[in-house]
Design a protein around this motif. Structure first.
Motif, short mmCIF file in Angstrom:
data_model
loop_
_atom_site.label_atom_id
_atom_site.label_comp_id
_atom_site.label_asym_id
_atom_site.label_seq_id
_atom_site.Cartn_x
_atom_site.Cartn_y
_atom_site.Cartn_z
N LYS A 5 59.63 45.66 41.40
CA LYS A 5 59.21 44.29 41.12
C LYS A 5 58.32 43.76 42.25
O LYS A 5 57.24 43.24 42.01
CB LYS A 5 60.45 43.40 40.94
N ASN A 54 54.92 45.50 42.34
CA ASN A 54 54.00 45.02 41.29
C ASN A 54 53.51 43.61 41.59
O ASN A 54 52.36 43.27 41.30
CB ASN A 54 54.68 45.07 39.92
N GLN A 55 54.38 42.78 42.18
CA GLN A 55 53.95 41.41 42.53
C GLN A 55 52.85 41.47 43.59
O GLN A 55 51.83 40.78 43.47
CB GLN A 55 55.14 40.61 43.07
N ASN A 62 50.93 43.99 44.26
CA ASN A 62 49.75 44.62 43.66
C ASN A 62 48.93 43.59 42.87
O ASN A 62 47.70 43.53 42.97
CB ASN A 62 50.23 45.73 42.72
#
Lengths: 143, 110
Positions: free
Chosen positions: A40, A43-44, A46
């Motif tokens: 998580k 991805n945040q 990114n």
């Protein structure tokens, strides 16, 4: 992409080409393993880096020249700091007026303007400085 | 990113696999446009294999939703992963899109 990587920091220099987005994904994949980031969080971060970098590539350079953008990731233990430096035209992130109306109906909802909103929502702090004709954006995310 | 389009008796199902970002959003935009231009008015986007979406991808969803709404069509999403759902919530998209947990549920609205 040029990468300078130590235990708690990673400095990358990228060209102002959208193809570099793929390299940023790979760097964050590596950092996530080394620094024990959740999927998580990875991805945040990114998403935030993609929004920042793609904004720079689309809007910061009125000329056709090659430019370099510097990204520095730093693991501070209880937070991750990301510093992005570009030599494009002045863009004071803190004064950006692109807050979308997230409660608007489908018909009224404007297309676009979401990137900065996502960055501000996901990160815990956002700081901007103009230093030596460069935009310096410092973002932090608590972990 | 991989886009697979399948005919279903009541709608067209578009499966998106991988990462939807600023480098490839135009591929999805062109697929939606192609389907709408071909007269399709009921689109179901299955996001079970969609791992990541940035604002460029969100924009493509919003443009398709607006276009189909004008044509009295339907644009529905299902199977959003946790990270995608978070982006939908933060951007307020969760309130303007029809989002279903399962494909079976989503198919029920067409």
């Amino acid at each position: 992409m040029i990468v300078n990587h130590s235990t708690d920091t990673c400095k990358c220099i990228i060209a102002n080409q959208l193809s570099e987005i793929r390299n940023i994904v790979n760097i964050l994949d590596d950092l996530a393993i080394e620094w024990g980031m959740s999927k998580k969080l990875k991805n945040q971060l990114n998403l935030v880096v993609e929004e920042v970098v793609s904004n720079i590539m689309k809007y910061a350079y009125p000329d056709e020249n090659n430019h370099l953008i510097t990204l520095e990731f730093c693991n501070e233990g209880n937070y991750i700091e990301i510093k992005v430096v570009d030599d494009g035209k002045t863009f004071n992130f803190l004064e950006a007026k692109t807050q979308p109306d997230i409660e608007a109906s489908v018909d009224d909802r404007k297309v676009g303007g979401l990137g900065i909103h996502l960055i501000n929502s996901i990160m815990d702090s956002v700081d901007y400085k103009r230093i030596d004709n460069k935009n310096v954006l410092i973002l932090t995310k608590n972990i | 990113m991989e886009i697979t389009t399948k005919k279903h008796e009541s709608c067209t199902i578009i499966e998106i696999k991988g990462r939807l970002n600023t480098t490839n959003f135009a591929e999805l935009e062109s697929e939606f446009n192609k389907l709408i231009d071909a007269g399709k008015r009921s689109l179901l986007v299955d996001c079970s294999a969609l791992d990541y979406v940035s604002s460029s991808g969100l924009r493509v969803f919003l443009v398709a939703l607006k276009a189909l709404k004008k044509l009295n069509g339907k644009f529905v999403l299902c199977n959003l992963q946790e990270g995608i759902l978070e982006v939908f919530e933060v951007s307020g998209f969760i309130t303007i899109f029809e989002v279903y947990v399962t494909k079976e549920e989503a198919l029920g609205v067409f």
